[in-house]
Design a protein around this motif. Structure first.
Motif, PDB file in Angstrom:
ATOM      1  N   ALA A 481      24.732 -87.506  -6.988  1.00 42.62           N
ATOM      2  CA  ALA A 481      24.131 -88.215  -6.179  1.00 42.62           C
ATOM      3  C   ALA A 481      22.926 -87.146  -5.076  1.00 42.62           C
ATOM      4  N   ARG A 514      18.043 -89.965  -6.524  1.00 39.56           N
ATOM      5  CA  ARG A 514      19.421 -88.941  -7.075  1.00 39.56           C
ATOM      6  C   ARG A 514      19.250 -88.601  -8.857  1.00 39.56           C
ATOM      7  N   ILE A 803      29.062 -94.155  -2.205  1.00 38.87           N
ATOM      8  CA  ILE A 803      28.055 -93.542  -1.931  1.00 38.87           C
ATOM      9  C   ILE A 803      26.808 -94.451  -0.707  1.00 38.87           C
ATOM     10  N   ARG A 805      22.860 -95.663  -1.744  1.00 40.56           N
ATOM     11  CA  ARG A 805      22.038 -95.633  -2.517  1.00 40.56           C
ATOM     12  C   ARG A 805      21.159 -94.497  -2.149  1.00 40.56           C
ATOM     13  N   GLY A 808      22.075 -90.631  -1.379  1.00 37.89           N
ATOM     14  CA  GLY A 808      23.537 -90.350  -1.313  1.00 37.89           C
ATOM     15  C   GLY A 808      24.830 -89.954  -0.472  1.00 37.89           C
ATOM     16  N   GLU A 821      30.414 -93.529  -6.514  1.00 41.42           N
ATOM     17  CA  GLU A 821      29.911 -92.221  -7.245  1.00 41.42           C
ATOM     18  C   GLU A 821      30.942 -91.005  -8.017  1.00 41.42           C
ATOM     19  N   GLU A 828      31.675 -83.217  -3.134  1.00 40.09           N
ATOM     20  CA  GLU A 828      31.581 -85.317  -2.448  1.00 40.09           C
ATOM     21  C   GLU A 828      31.046 -84.670  -1.027  1.00 40.09           C
TER      22      GLU A 828
END
Length: 866
Positions: A481, A514, A803, A805, A808, A821, A828
């Motif tokens: 991400a 990303r 997440i 898009r 991220g 994701e 994360e």
């Protein structure tokens, strides 16, 4: 009575002198006589035979072709044919036929020439094993003594069996088993009477009496054998009459190859010579079983051939091979000429004999006249260069003329005008778990070029390098991400005096993007920025972890775009390490070797990828030895085996291998999984097409053709499109495809669309997706047929969160603006996107069954096309 006594006395004296002479001669030459005891354990020289994993014959190597048979497996009538012709008193004499010797001696006295032989089958066996064919008296004497020794050692049936397996019968065939195959393509039990007689007539002069080199002399000799069999009462007059009128049906039959794979065969030959030495490899009758899957090998070969021919056809017609002089020729002269022209399957040479408005008549090698209609030749617009083609033709005379030597190939129910391609290709597929080679194609045609591009051609890998660079980024602070700026780079190089401006292809830039999208869309500038962020030393260390030779890795930023030159085998090995969860296996081709009696003499012991074994070993820590991984693992296995706990044996599917066969790690299981996820997006893309945010990965054609989600891949195209690649895998199979010219003087170029070529819709600039991916798709379609779809297993230590898009970051949105994701646990995102609710948690995000279930979810395989 006085004269009779004198005569008897003289004869007795002569007999005694003769006997003493024989005894004296025996002791005189005894030191020169070989020991015939070796015949008790004789090992007939037989060729090496190479098989696929499922038992199809790929090739055989060796000067002498031999198929050893037991005498019980030989037809009685075939045995009679040899005995009647070569030694009718075989079962009566002691190895030396004194009647025959006397007859030969009388003939010598009367004519002065050694025109009649007196060699028995046993004497011929003695000569074949121990002596030469030189015609001297001392050799004949040695031959008799050795024959007498043989008769003391072996039974008559054992002698006859050895003889019929040893005798030279022409065209490198030794023994009746091989001769039946070479001349008639049959097992001995299927031979007809005239065919048996032909074989029985060969020992006298195998090079000049065989039915291929000298058919008339062979038939004359055959009838002599048949007459002898009739005289001996072994066949009737009717059988003789019918057999003596039979035509000559012999023609050369090679080995019964059922899987033609010449590049594979040559690799095996070289390895067998390295393992056992040249003499043993070619003569000990080894049966070599490879790892090749015959279905996969055929699929790979057909995929490569079709793709190369399609590329060549869409780039235009380069004209005939040559124009024949003194045209016109008659049909027989044309066919004689064509016999000397090479066939490069599926390309067959032909001569144009007539041209009509939109058709042509051709004389095809071995097939006679064929008509090429307009659909077979309307593709042939002129080739100008790799990037330009002339206008489409309107009539056949613009393409060919009578007297042109061309090539044609089968196509559907008809034929196509064709040409020998100048571009070439390579393909290799591996079993990721242990590196077994499932299929290998080293080029378009082995007889056109024996250069094995899979193992010998170091080519620039282009964007095929990117997954390995991304793996380094994922181990150094980046996630799938993470946003990296997809924007042009302008960097002044002081030493060179110019600005380096790497560009995307096509030159489209999306701004902050990303990592998942960056790899799937193969963004060049993002790869360069990742290399800069991670450091070139770190990247080179990582690439070497995948087995790429350091000397082939340039120490500059062009490495991010694939300026390294590697072989397709290097590349396939690297991708296998991603496919199997991070283990670096070593490709191997020979699985096992058996001797001529079926005894195992060698077996491969490949290092394997086994996460379960690794986990079981982890339970045995601390390892007693910490500075030697293999020694430490051996100690750990010893601890497990001595603990009494056998659960590890059930959980580790390859536990029997021992620790020394666990492949080393290239990357962690978590990193391998995350790279695989991005490569899945190469196939399936992402976003929402309904909302205008959908996007394709560069390998989208695989999704369209294979329609399965357990595949991941990566395209690769080099600067000026001189090399094109596609590498991809599913959990149990990896494959790499390459196409390019053997010299760097040519680029793959591009084409304009042509309506005539309906079975090959590719046009425009050539590259990894258009030029190298089609054979990968075609291969996988067959190789995976019937194989159930399976997701890539999620290793421990991986979590998924929802997440945004665009940024991220975390999001509570559940619409097209979000997606789940994957992350390594602890990496994360901890903050939310600006347009969502603030994070209600203090501290790190933790799994929960409460209101944030729409943010955090258990790590399960997700389809990447959403």
């Amino acid at each position: 009575m006085k004269w009779l006594v004198r005569i008897l006395f003289a004869l007795g004296a002569m007999a005694i002198v003769g006997a003493l002479g024989v005894v004296g001669m025996y002791y005189y030459i005894k030191p020169e006589l070989p020991s015939v005891a070796v015949l008790k354990d004789v090992r007939l020289q037989t060729p090496m035979r190479v098989y696929s994993a499922d038992g199809e014959l790929i090739s055989q190597f060796g000067e002498k072709r031999r198929i050893p048979l037991n005498i019980e497996d030989m037809p009685p009538l075939l045995i009679k044919a040899f005995l009647d012709t070569e030694d009718s008193r075989f079962y009566e004499h002691p190895g030396i036929d004194f009647v025959g010797l006397g007859r030969a001696a009388v003939n010598l006295v009367l004519t002065g020439h050694k025109s009649q032989g007196a060699s028995t089958i046993t004497m011929q066996l003695a000569r074949n094993f121990f002596l030469t064919r030189e015609k001297t008296y001392i050799r004949k004497i040695k031959e008799m003594f050795i024959a007498w020794h043989i008769e003391q050692l072996l039974s008559k049936d054992e002698i006859l069996e050895l003889y019929l397996n040893k005798i030279e019968l022409g065209h490198r065939a030794f023994g009746v088993g091989a001769a039946a195959q070479v001349y008639y393509g049959k097992d001995v039990k299927d031979l007809t009477l005239p065919e048996m007689a032909v074989l029985a007539g060969l020992p006298k002069a195998p090079s000049t009496l065989n039915p291929i080199s000298s058919p008339e002399r062979a038939l004359a000799r055959r009838n002599v054998v048949l007459a002898r069999m009739k005289d001996m009462g072994d066949i009737t007059q009717a059988q003789y009459d019918e057999a003596s009128k039979a035509p000559n049906t012999a023609k050369y039959h090679g080995a019964e190859i059922t899987l033609s794979a010449h590049y594979v065969a040559e690799m095996v030959r070289q390895e067998m010579v390295d393992l056992f030495g040249e003499d043993a490899a070619y003569g000990e009758g080894y049966q070599v079983f490879t790892t090749i899957n015959s279905k996969d090998q055929r699929a790979a070969q057909q995929a490569v051939i079709t793709n190369v021919l399609n590329y060549d056809r869409r780039h235009g017609w380069r004209g005939p091979v040559q124009k024949l002089k003194d045209w016109p020729w008659d049909e027989s002269k044309i066919q004689d000429f064509l016999k000397g022209q090479m066939t490069y399957t599926p390309l067959i040479p032909a001569v144009v004999t007539a041209v009509q408005d939109q058709s042509a008549t051709v004389e095809v090698k071995g097939k006679g006249k064929l008509e090429l209609d307009w659909s077979a030749m309307d593709w042939a617009r002129p080739f100008i260069n790799e990037n330009r083609q002339g206008p489409a033709p309107d009539k056949a005379s613009e393409i060919v003329a009578p007297g042109d030597l061309v090539y044609v190939r089968p196509h559907g129910d008809g034929w196509l005008l064709a040409q020998i391609p100048e571009v070439n290709s390579a393909f290799v597929s591996l079993r990721p778990q242990d590196g077994a080679i499932e299929a290998l194609v080293g080029g378009f045609n082995y007889y056109l070029s024996k250069y094995n591009r899979v193992t010998q051609a170091k080519r620039q890998v282009g964007s095929n390098i990117k997954p390995f660079i991304y793996s380094a980024a994922l181990d150094n602070g980046f996630t799938l991400a993470s946003l990296v700026n997809d924007a042009p780079i302008n960097q002044w190089d002081r030493s060179q005096g110019y600005a380096w401006r790497p560009k995307n292809s096509p030159p489209v830039y999306n701004g902050p993007t990303r990592l998942r999208m960056g790899l799937a869309e193969s963004k060049n500038v993002m790869s360069v920025r990742l290399l800069r962020a991670v450091g070139i030393d770190t990247v080179i260390d990582r690439l070497s972890d995948f087995g790429f030779p350091r000397e082939d890795l340039p120490r500059n930023e062009s490495l991010a775009l694939g300026s390294a030159s590697l072989t397709p085998m290097n590349v396939a090995r690297g991708f296998s390490a991603i496919a199997n969860g991070g283990f670096l296996v070593t490709p191997y081709l020979i699985d096992k070797v058996e001797d001529g009696y079926g005894n195992l003499v060698w077996m491969a012991t490949p290092k394997v990828a086994c996460a379960e074994c690794e986990q079981m070993l982890a339970k045995a820590k601390p390892w007693p030895v910490v500075n030697d991984q293999e020694a430490a693992m051996d100690a750990a296995f010893a601890q497990l085996q001595g603990s009494g706990d056998v659960s590890w044996q059930e959980q580790c599917p390859v536990s029997y291998i021992g620790s020394n066969r666990l492949a080393p790690r290239a990357i962690s299981a978590q990193t391998a999984f995350l790279v695989t996820q991005a490569m899945e997006s190469t196939i399936w893309g992402g976003g929402s097409w309904n909302h205008g945010t959908g996007w394709n990965g560069t390998g989208w054609r695989a999704a369209r053709e294979l329609k399965r989600h357990d595949i991941a891949g990566k395209t690769g195209t080099t600067n000026e499109s001189k090399d094109a690649w596609f590498s991809g895998f599913m959990p149990d199979l990896q494959a790499t495809s390459w196409i390019g010219y053997d010299t760097y003087q040519h680029e793959l170029g591009g084409t304009t669309r042509m309506k005539a070529i309906t079975d090959d819709p590719i046009f425009g600039k050539e590259g990894g997706a258009k030029s190298a991916q089609p054979p990968w798709n075609a291969y996988m379609k067959i190789a995976l047929d019937g194989m159930p779809e399976e997701g890539f297993p999620v290793p421990p230590g991986i979590v998924t969160v929802r997440i945004d898009r665009e940024t991220g970051k975390l999001t509570r949105a559940t619409d097209y603006t979000s997606r789940f994701e994957y992350f390594k646990a602890g990496t994360e995102p901890k903050t939310f996107a600006r347009d969502t609710l603030a994070n209600p948690f203090d501290g790190p995000l933790q799994p929960s069954q409460s209101s944030n279930d729409d943010i955090f979810a258990p790590a399960e395989p997700q389809k990447t096309g959403n």
